[in-house]
Design a protein around this motif. Structure first.
Motif, PDB file in Angstrom:
ATOM      1  N   VAL A   9      38.964  59.250  38.765  1.00 18.39           N
ATOM      2  CA  VAL A   9      37.981  58.376  38.164  1.00 18.39           C
ATOM      3  C   VAL A   9      38.268  57.658  37.272  1.00 18.39           C
ATOM      4  N   HIS A  10      38.135  56.265  37.409  1.00 16.53           N
ATOM      5  CA  HIS A  10      38.504  55.471  36.314  1.00 16.53           C
ATOM      6  C   HIS A  10      37.474  55.152  35.269  1.00 16.53           C
ATOM      7  N   GLY A  11      37.861  54.596  34.203  1.00 15.49           N
ATOM      8  CA  GLY A  11      36.888  54.636  32.897  1.00 15.49           C
ATOM      9  C   GLY A  11      36.330  53.099  32.613  1.00 15.49           C
ATOM     10  N   ALA A  12      36.040  52.714  31.518  1.00 13.79           N
ATOM     11  CA  ALA A  12      35.370  51.628  31.250  1.00 13.79           C
ATOM     12  C   ALA A  12      36.560  50.397  30.960  1.00 13.79           C
ATOM     13  N   PHE A  13      36.260  49.123  31.266  1.00 13.16           N
ATOM     14  CA  PHE A  13      37.071  47.918  31.059  1.00 13.16           C
ATOM     15  C   PHE A  13      38.314  48.200  32.190  1.00 13.16           C
ATOM     16  N   ALA A  14      37.933  48.802  33.140  1.00  8.71           N
ATOM     17  CA  ALA A  14      39.191  49.149  34.307  1.00  8.71           C
ATOM     18  C   ALA A  14      38.347  49.358  35.390  1.00  8.71           C
ATOM     19  N   ASP A  15      39.029  49.264  36.846  1.00  3.29           N
ATOM     20  CA  ASP A  15      38.717  49.679  37.898  1.00  3.29           C
ATOM     21  C   ASP A  15      39.534  50.635  38.436  1.00  3.29           C
ATOM     22  N   ALA A  16      39.615  50.778  39.923  1.00  7.34           N
ATOM     23  CA  ALA A  16      40.546  51.868  40.517  1.00  7.34           C
ATOM     24  C   ALA A  16      42.002  51.513  40.332  1.00  7.34           C
ATOM     25  N   ALA A  17      42.099  50.256  40.186  1.00 12.29           N
ATOM     26  CA  ALA A  17      43.709  49.729  40.028  1.00 12.29           C
ATOM     27  C   ALA A  17      44.346  50.227  38.795  1.00 12.29           C
ATOM     28  N   GLU A 136      42.423  38.698  25.060  1.00 12.78           N
ATOM     29  CA  GLU A 136      43.621  38.462  24.254  1.00 12.78           C
ATOM     30  C   GLU A 136      43.870  39.664  23.492  1.00 12.78           C
ATOM     31  N   ALA A 137      42.998  40.514  23.310  1.00  8.00           N
ATOM     32  CA  ALA A 137      43.294  41.791  22.824  1.00  8.00           C
ATOM     33  C   ALA A 137      43.772  42.857  23.778  1.00  8.00           C
ATOM     34  N   PHE A 138      43.402  42.739  24.947  1.00 13.71           N
ATOM     35  CA  PHE A 138      43.319  43.918  26.004  1.00 13.71           C
ATOM     36  C   PHE A 138      44.598  44.259  25.961  1.00 13.71           C
ATOM     37  N   PRO A 139      45.890  43.307  26.117  1.00 13.05           N
ATOM     38  CA  PRO A 139      47.237  43.913  26.468  1.00 13.05           C
ATOM     39  C   PRO A 139      47.754  44.704  25.300  1.00 13.05           C
ATOM     40  N   PRO A 140      47.720  44.339  24.065  1.00 18.53           N
ATOM     41  CA  PRO A 140      48.237  45.080  22.958  1.00 18.53           C
ATOM     42  C   PRO A 140      47.301  46.374  22.763  1.00 18.53           C
ATOM     43  N   VAL A 141      45.991  46.428  22.855  1.00 15.45           N
ATOM     44  CA  VAL A 141      45.107  47.526  22.392  1.00 15.45           C
ATOM     45  C   VAL A 141      44.979  48.422  23.667  1.00 15.45           C
ATOM     46  N   PHE A 142      44.641  48.004  24.679  1.00 10.84           N
ATOM     47  CA  PHE A 142      44.350  48.682  25.771  1.00 10.84           C
ATOM     48  C   PHE A 142      45.496  49.078  26.888  1.00 10.84           C
ATOM     49  N   ASP A 147      53.762  46.536  32.024  1.00 10.87           N
ATOM     50  CA  ASP A 147      54.385  45.262  32.141  1.00 10.87           C
ATOM     51  C   ASP A 147      53.390  44.280  31.860  1.00 10.87           C
ATOM     52  N   PRO A 148      53.753  43.152  31.019  1.00 10.12           N
ATOM     53  CA  PRO A 148      52.895  42.041  30.390  1.00 10.12           C
ATOM     54  C   PRO A 148      52.219  41.508  31.458  1.00 10.12           C
ATOM     55  N   ARG A 149      52.773  41.063  32.756  1.00 11.03           N
ATOM     56  CA  ARG A 149      51.829  40.504  33.718  1.00 11.03           C
ATOM     57  C   ARG A 149      50.948  41.246  34.550  1.00 11.03           C
ATOM     58  N   THR A 150      51.246  42.603  34.449  1.00 12.10           N
ATOM     59  CA  THR A 150      50.312  43.540  34.982  1.00 12.10           C
ATOM     60  C   THR A 150      48.953  43.433  33.960  1.00 12.10           C
ATOM     61  N   ALA A 151      49.460  43.667  32.622  1.00 16.32           N
ATOM     62  CA  ALA A 151      48.205  43.868  31.715  1.00 16.32           C
ATOM     63  C   ALA A 151      47.571  42.456  31.795  1.00 16.32           C
ATOM     64  N   ALA A 155      43.618  42.522  32.283  1.00 13.10           N
ATOM     65  CA  ALA A 155      42.609  41.805  31.083  1.00 13.10           C
ATOM     66  C   ALA A 155      41.423  41.321  31.756  1.00 13.10           C
ATOM     67  N   VAL A 156      41.748  40.002  32.707  1.00 14.20           N
ATOM     68  CA  VAL A 156      40.885  39.449  33.367  1.00 14.20           C
ATOM     69  C   VAL A 156      40.090  39.965  34.507  1.00 14.20           C
ATOM     70  N   SER A 157      40.242  41.374  34.676  1.00 14.95           N
ATOM     71  CA  SER A 157      39.547  41.805  35.946  1.00 14.95           C
ATOM     72  C   SER A 157      38.727  43.060  35.418  1.00 14.95           C
ATOM     73  N   GLN A 158      38.396  43.145  34.132  1.00 14.55           N
ATOM     74  CA  GLN A 158      37.748  44.262  33.796  1.00 14.55           C
ATOM     75  C   GLN A 158      36.360  44.494  34.303  1.00 14.55           C
ATOM     76  N   ARG A 159      35.954  45.960  34.303  1.00 11.52           N
ATOM     77  CA  ARG A 159      34.673  46.197  34.728  1.00 11.52           C
ATOM     78  C   ARG A 159      34.019  46.594  33.481  1.00 11.52           C
ATOM     79  N   PRO A 160      33.114  45.708  32.704  1.00  9.84           N
ATOM     80  CA  PRO A 160      32.507  46.205  31.558  1.00  9.84           C
ATOM     81  C   PRO A 160      31.678  47.670  31.684  1.00  9.84           C
ATOM     82  N   LEU A 161      31.408  48.064  30.461  1.00  9.17           N
ATOM     83  CA  LEU A 161      30.544  49.153  30.395  1.00  9.17           C
ATOM     84  C   LEU A 161      29.256  48.732  29.705  1.00  9.17           C
ATOM     85  N   THR A 162      28.239  49.231  30.240  1.00  4.47           N
ATOM     86  CA  THR A 162      26.789  48.788  29.721  1.00  4.47           C
ATOM     87  C   THR A 162      26.948  49.599  28.183  1.00  4.47           C
TER      88      THR A 162
END
Length: 239
Positions: A9-17, A136-142, A147-151, A155-162
């Motif tokens: 079960v994935h969390g916020a700002f993410a998906d199954a990937a 821009e903060a997603f790679p260092p914080v989350f 790997d920077p390319r994966t991060a 970062a650009v495919s986030q699933r937001p949380l309400t």
């Protein structure tokens, strides 16, 4: 043997990937694994969705939840066929407690200063508010350590949380009746690691592993995460 199906079960700002490296590891070890979407619309709805998903599986289930996914499995784990809970860099809520209340007892992580809010439409009601991480903060914080390319892709495919989910109380605490295991990410910059430690200790989990890892421990330490999940499966397998 009745061997549990593993539901990741994935969390916020993410998906199954976000689970992909661990999914691959568990499949290679011969486990049955499913990774459903979490819609991140409300804790009650997300918990009900994952519970319904688990209940449709024939046989026992081990739920593993990352981050907000930990709160989701706290609720969804009340399903009768859920036999184990694994919390990965996750929130473990008490019944009646919200994410905001749990986090409020500890200093903020770096995430708090790097969130953005955007409106989203709700049919027949006022707009809701989506919360996501600054790209821009997603790679260092989350995704520190990924790997920077994966991060960058994550970062650009986030699933937001309400935003409403932060104040929504858990309707049940499944860990009170279902055995649990935990992984603390000691270098987590998204959730204060002390939030993870506190929740795990309060829940009396069977075993807690602490790793020198960032929030996305599934990407940096997939074998270690798979080991803990595999332990939960082994210890909940019945004749």
């Amino acid at each position: 043997m009745h061997t549990p199906t593993i539901v990741l079960v994935h969390g916020a700002f993410a998906d199954a990937a976000s689970w992909a490296p661990v999914t691959r590891e568990l499949l290679d070890r011969g486990h049955t694994v499913l990774v459903p979407p979490v819609y991140n619309r409300s804790l009650a709805e997300d918990g009900a969705s994952i519970r319904a998903f688990a209940e449709q599986i024939d046989g026992p289930v081990v739920l593993a939840g990352h981050s907000y996914g930990g709160a989701v499995i706290t609720v969804a784990g009340a399903a009768d066929n859920v036999v184990g809970l694994v919390f990965v860099s996750g929130y473990v809520l008490e019944e009646g407690e919200s994410l905001g209340q749990l986090q409020g007892g500890f200093p903020d992580s770096d995430l708090a200063a790097n969130l953005v809010s955007t409106p989203y439409p709700i049919a027949g009601a006022e707009d809701g508010t989506d919360v996501s991480v600054k790209v821009e903060a997603f790679p260092p914080v989350f995704a520190e350590g990924v790997d920077p390319r994966t991060a960058q892709v994550l970062a650009v495919s986030q699933r937001p949380l309400t935003g409403a989910a932060f104040g929504e109380p858990a309707s049940v605490a499944a860990w009170k009746t279902t055995p649990g295991w935990g992984i603390v990410s000691a270098d987590d910059r998204t959730i204060n690691p002390d939030v993870e430690r506190f929740g795990y200790e309060r829940a009396g989990l069977r075993n807690v592993v602490e790793l020198p890892a960032p929030h996305l421990v599934m990407h940096t330490h997939p074998q270690d995460v798979a080991d803990v999940i595999e332990t939960a499966v082994r210890e909940t397998t019945t004749d």
